[in-house]
Design an enzyme around this catalytic site. Structure first.
Site, short mmCIF file in Angstrom:
data_model
loop_
_atom_site.label_atom_id
_atom_site.label_comp_id
_atom_site.label_asym_id
_atom_site.label_seq_id
_atom_site.Cartn_x
_atom_site.Cartn_y
_atom_site.Cartn_z
N GLY A 229 44.67 0.39 59.57
CA GLY A 229 43.56 1.32 59.31
C GLY A 229 42.69 0.87 58.15
N HIS A 255 35.32 10.25 66.96
CA HIS A 255 36.76 10.01 66.82
C HIS A 255 37.47 10.71 67.99
CE1 HIS A 255 40.36 10.14 63.77
NE2 HIS A 255 40.44 9.13 64.59
N CYS A 280 47.44 17.52 64.97
CA CYS A 280 46.98 18.71 65.70
C CYS A 280 47.11 18.54 67.21
CB CYS A 280 45.54 19.02 65.33
SG CYS A 280 45.35 19.60 63.64
N ASN A 393 54.57 6.98 59.16
CA ASN A 393 53.34 6.45 59.78
C ASN A 393 53.58 5.08 60.42
OD1 ASN A 393 50.57 6.65 60.43
ND2 ASN A 393 49.98 5.44 58.63
C1 SPV Z 1 43.92 7.78 62.33
O1 SPV Z 1 44.46 7.98 61.24
O2 SPV Z 1 43.02 8.49 62.77
C2 SPV Z 1 44.34 6.63 63.15
C3 SPV Z 1 45.17 5.60 62.54
O3 SPV Z 1 43.94 6.53 64.27
S1 SPV Z 1 44.28 4.59 61.50
O4 SPV Z 1 44.07 3.29 62.14
O5 SPV Z 1 45.05 4.42 60.30
O6 SPV Z 1 42.99 5.18 61.22
MN MN Z 2 42.17 7.80 64.58
#
Ligand code: SPV
Ligand code: MN
Length: 630
Positions: A229, A255, A280, A393
């Site tokens: 991320g 998103h 959620c 995570n």
């Molecule tokens: C999120 O946190 O919305 C994800 C994982 O999809 S990340 O790649 O860490 O953003």
């Molecule tokens: Mn995401």
């Protein structure tokens, strides 16, 4: 000397092979050469390797990530494991900043920094950051190839894990860059894991982790991190650049997951998108049994010739949370994670070549190797917190086509027509499980007001509601007002606006017991699908349309083979006027902090408030049973 000659002389054949120089020159793109030269000069890698779309080049990435130890093989063929630093297990919101030129407006919601100061700081940190390392030059596509949606992306990285993850998650782009005819129309991402330490090698200088978004140059610079991320240019870094681009053009970057809904006994597929803050129910909705998945994280939407909004998944894989994936609750993913195919586990426990994670539903060993290093049950970190067997995570990175519910339309250059949008919040006492907007503008309002209640799984007080408009607040780079207005303009261009639904899977009764079972969401999704096809009537209320009891009763029977009682319906769909009014007050306070929130937003907020107050006056009751509103 022309740029090609200058480039070849400046970079030097001790750094790059003639064959790789030829791959770059074949693109006939001076902007690409300039970017590479600038960052090679700055980051000072000891080798530069250009990866085209060929199988041979892509195999080289996998072979090298294993030989340098960024990933290791597990027992099952194609499965590897990667570790991020113990201190780099999630997105670093504090050090992710949008660089804003002097004098430009800085929204209170967005973590911003003066552009000149930010660049000076990060370029200094990046000075020599690739010393002794090989830098890969990668070309990818955000979206299906040969599509109007697609944005090209250039990635420079010294992490083979990052490059390998991007091969699983994104479409190849070298040939697409050839088709650019020298244009500067692409995003670029410079990433370095920085100095590494230990075995497996992880980022050493976490305190110098920075992720700076430079909208002016359509680029993101990211250093001293490995967690996807933070590191993968094409994931959340490109999301921010694309939000800027979409909001200055005439489309949406969201998103969103993309889901093909297939109601039982009806021979049709209806596409929905959905945005949910974390925890959620986003993945569980996108992976709902019996339906088709197109994407689980990020979508681009454009107004299409048929009058619908069409959406594409800009990815072709999933970087998913592995916690609680087990044979019972997620059979499709579990099957994919336990059979031979190319996939990367990250930050899980490994013992004797086998991966283990939280909520896996099997006996796990009491020791092994995980994100902490050599781990024994009961170990604690330097702050005295007990280290769990895998990080909550911890993730898996997998091709979507490896899931049996993957929709063949994943790579359709025209995307899929969107009939509905879900916005999902989490609260124990306010919003009904499913609610349909009164119109498009009210739909934007429903997306803008989603709140998520903190749970005991996160640090800090529980039950605190955090608002995240369209579950996109972490990634916004344009002011909220502009963002909401863009949704409105977008809707006006459509002949068939998507119908918007808000969900809340987390309602509780007075004793704190959940009012719905986990799979009940299937009924809410199928009801919503039916609404977009004109199958069901609904009850009009000041906050939106509610389902009728009889329709839900039938759907519970067809989809879940369950009895659904009137009492359950009343408990779940009673309108709680005071709670809803409190929510409106919270939202008003939040939105007042931002200037130029569009007028339609305030009109709806005040209309909802007066509608609820009117109902209170008329009935004299704070809680209204939906049967009374028919
Ligand atoms: C999120 O946190 O919305 C994800 C994982 O999809 S990340 O790649 O860490 O953003
Ligand atoms: Mn995401």
């Amino acid at each position: 000397m022309d740029l090609n000659e200058e480039f070849a002389v400046a970079i030097g054949t001790d750094l790059i092979s003639q064959q790789d120089i030829d791959k770059l020159f074949a693109l006939k793109n001076d902007h690409v050469l300039k970017i590479i030269k600038q960052f090679v000069d700055l980051c000072k890698p000891s080798k530069l390797t250009v990866i085209s779309d060929s199988d041979e080049d892509i195999k080289y990435v996998v072979q090298k990530t294993l030989s340098i130890g960024e990933e290791s093989n597990l027992n099952v063929k194609g499965h590897t494991v990667h570790y991020d630093s113990f201190y780099d297990q999630a997105r670093d919101k504090g050090n992710t900043k949008v660089l804003i030129p002097k004098g430009e407006y800085r929204s209170p919601w967005i973590n911003t920094m003066d552009r000149d100061e930010g660049l000076e700081e990060i370029l200094e940190i990046m000075h020599g950051c690739m010393k002794g390392k090989e830098c890969l030059v990668r070309f990818f596509c955000l979206g299906p190839i040969k599509s109007k949606f697609t944005i090209r992306a250039l990635q420079l990285t010294d992490s083979f894990y990052v490059a390998h993850s991007e091969d699983i998650l994104y479409r190849k782009g070298y040939e697409e860059f050839r088709d650019l005819n020298g244009s500067k129309e692409f995003f670029h991402f410079i990433h370095s894991a920085g100095e590494l330490i230990g075995n497996p090698p992880v980022t050493k200088n976490i305190e110098k982790r920075r992720i700076y978004v430079d909208l002016q140059e359509s680029r993101v610079l990211s250093v001293n991190n490995q967690y996807a991320g933070n590191s993968l240019g094409l994931k959340k870094l490109a999301l921010r650049l694309a939000i800027c681009k979409a909001n200055n053009e005439d489309w949406l970057t969201e998103h969103y997951f993309i889901l093909g809904v297939r109601p039982k006994g009806k021979n049709r597929v209806t596409y929905f998108t959905g945005a949910f803050p974390s925890a959620c129910g986003k993945t569980s909705t996108a992976m709902l049994p019996g339906q088709l998945i197109v994407g689980d994280d990020i979508a681009y939407l454009r107004a299409w010739e048929d009058g619908f909004a069409h959406a594409v998944n800009i990815e072709k894989g999933i970087f998913g949370i592995i916690k609680d994936v087990n044979a019972k609750n997620d059979p499709v993913i579990y099957e994919a994670l336990t059979s031979p195919r190319e996939l990367i586990f990250s930050n899980v426990l490994v013992k004797d070549g086998k991966p283990y994670w939280l909520g896996m539903g099997v006996e796990h060993p009491k020791d092994g190797f995980n994100h902490f290093g050599a781990w024994i049950e009961g170990n604690s970190d330097e702050k005295g917190n007990v280290v769990s067997l895998a990080h909550p995570n911890a993730r898996y990175t997998i091709n979507l086509t490896d899931l049996s519910n993957c929709d063949p339309k994943l790579d359709d250059p025209n995307g899929v027509p969107i009939h509905g949008i879900f916005y999902g919040g989490r609260d124990s006492d306010t919003m009904p499980p499913i609610l349909e907007s009164l119109n498009w503008e009210h739909g934007i309002f429903l997306g803008a007001i989603i709140e998520s209640e903190t749970t005991s799984a996160t640090l800090g007080a529980t039950g605190v509601r955090k608002a995240s408009p369209m579950a996109n607040l972490d990634f916004l780079v344009v002011p909220l007002g502009k963002y909401l207005n863009n949704h409105n303009i977008f809707g006006k261009k459509l002949k068939h606006c998507p119908q918007v639904f808000s969900t809340n899977y987390f309602l509780k009764d007075k004793d704190g017991k959940y009012l719905n079972a986990i799979l009940d969401k299937k009924v809410w999704v199928i009801w919503s699908e039916g609404r977009t096809r004109g199958d069901f009537d609904a009850i009009k209320t000041p906050i939106g349309y509610l389902p009728k009891y009889e329709d839900l009763k039938t759907l519970f029977r067809i989809e879940l083979n369950k009895d659904y009682s009137k009492d359950e319906y009343i408990a779940q769909f009673t309108i709680k006027i005071n709670f809803l009014l409190e929510k409106l007050n919270r939202i008003e306070k939040m939105y007042k902090k931002e200037k130029e929130i569009p007028k339609f937003f305030w009109d709806i907020l005040f209309m909802q408030r007066s509608g609820l107050n009117g109902l209170l006056k008329k009935t004299g009751k704070e809680e209204i049973n939906p049967f009374e509103l028919i």
